[in-house]
Design a protein around this motif. Structure first.
Motif, short mmCIF file in Angstrom:
data_model
loop_
_atom_site.label_atom_id
_atom_site.label_comp_id
_atom_site.label_asym_id
_atom_site.label_seq_id
_atom_site.Cartn_x
_atom_site.Cartn_y
_atom_site.Cartn_z
N UNK A 117 0.82 -1.20 0.00
CA UNK A 117 0.00 0.00 0.00
C UNK A 117 0.86 1.26 0.00
N UNK A 118 1.88 1.29 0.85
CA UNK A 118 2.75 2.47 0.95
C UNK A 118 3.50 2.70 -0.36
N UNK A 119 3.98 1.62 -0.97
CA UNK A 119 4.74 1.74 -2.22
C UNK A 119 3.84 2.14 -3.39
N UNK A 120 2.66 1.53 -3.47
CA UNK A 120 1.77 1.80 -4.61
C UNK A 120 1.09 3.15 -4.52
N UNK A 121 0.77 3.59 -3.30
CA UNK A 121 -0.01 4.80 -3.13
C UNK A 121 0.83 6.01 -2.72
N UNK A 122 1.99 5.76 -2.09
CA UNK A 122 2.88 6.84 -1.70
C UNK A 122 2.57 7.50 -0.38
#
Length: 278
Positions: A117-122
């Motif tokens: 989630x953190x990587x895909x959404x920033x």
């Protein structure tokens, strides 16, 4: 509510003994009886039980049932809704569960999804679990967006119902259990500039709409979305939330973030099930 027909539908027998079919070691009948009574309450946990109902099902004299139930409540094995006077499984059982199975670590189960989630959404992703009447942030994953919104430190404990992930987790509990938690925390909400009534209203709103999309507590320049992580039977394990500056989460993007959260939560629920949990 536990109705008369619910009681009579249970097969007749000796009483509490049929709820825990083990031979009690000599001198340990009281311990086995306590375990059986916990199973009785667990069977009706959603509606809760009055002491008289516990006594009827366990075939115990009411003073005996009252003594046992009161003792279980005093140590946290049972909780009591002050309005309905019904008993439910208590917070200490949840804490014991989390420590009884060291190989089951909800943080480890959720971490790959949080990183995705953190990587895909920033944006910043938080995991909140329950400890008694509190919510604890046990993991945080920061995204690549240059303006960070680290509103809660890992390890911070706050009354359950403070913070988006904590609210989502609270709302995933049964109505009676949530009311008991809120009432217990009534005086503890004041330092966070909120009240038991406001928390209850938010919980009802979450149940109606199925998610959280709101300002971070007392910080309108930061928005958050959150959902509860539940097992396939609905058991609440944790709250998963995403925060970002308000301009980064307008309503249309909040919908996208919630879709990503739901996808990852489905995967988490599958992993929980594969490990033999609900």
């Amino acid at each position: 509510m536990l109705k008369d027909q619910d009681i009579t539908a249970i097969p007749s027998g000796k009483g509490w003994e049929k709820y825990l079919e083990v031979a009690a070691p000599q001198g340990a009948q009281g311990t086995v009886r306590i375990a059986a009574l916990l199973r009785i309450v667990a069977a009706y946990n959603a509606a809760g039980m009055k002491i008289s109902e516990v006594a009827d099902l366990a075939r115990l004299e009411q003073p005996t049932a009252h003594r046992i139930v009161t003792a279980l409540h005093s140590v946290g094995f049972l909780s009591r809704n002050p309005e309905t006077r019904r008993y439910h499984l208590g917070p200490l059982l949840f804490e014991l569960f989390t420590t009884a199975f060291p190989h089951f670590n909800i943080r480890d189960v959720c971490l790959p999804s949080m990183k995705t989630l953190a990587e895909d959404l920033g944006d910043t992703v938080y995991l909140t679990v329950r400890s008694g009447f509190d919510g604890i942030c046990v993991e945080r994953q920061e995204g690549s967006y240059p303006i960070r919104t680290c509103t809660v430190d890992v390890g911070r404990k706050r009354p359950l119902g403070i913070g988006a992930g904590s609210l989502a987790l609270l709302a995933a509990h049964s109505a009676s259990e949530a009311e008991t938690i809120i009432e217990h925390n009534r005086d503890r909400y004041t330092p966070f500039n909120t009240s038991a009534e406001a928390v209850q209203a938010t919980v009802e709103k979450i149940r109606a709409q199925g998610f959280i999309y709101q300002d971070v507590l007392n910080t309108p320049e930061i928005k958050t979305v959150a959902l509860a992580i539940t097992g396939h039977t609905g058991h609440p394990f944790a709250g998963l939330s995403i925060t970002a500056i308000a301009t980064r989460i307008p309503e249309e993007r909040a919908t996208v973030l919630l879709d990503h959260l739901r996808q990852q939560i489905r995967q988490i629920a599958d992993l929980i099930s594969e490990q033999g949990y609900v």
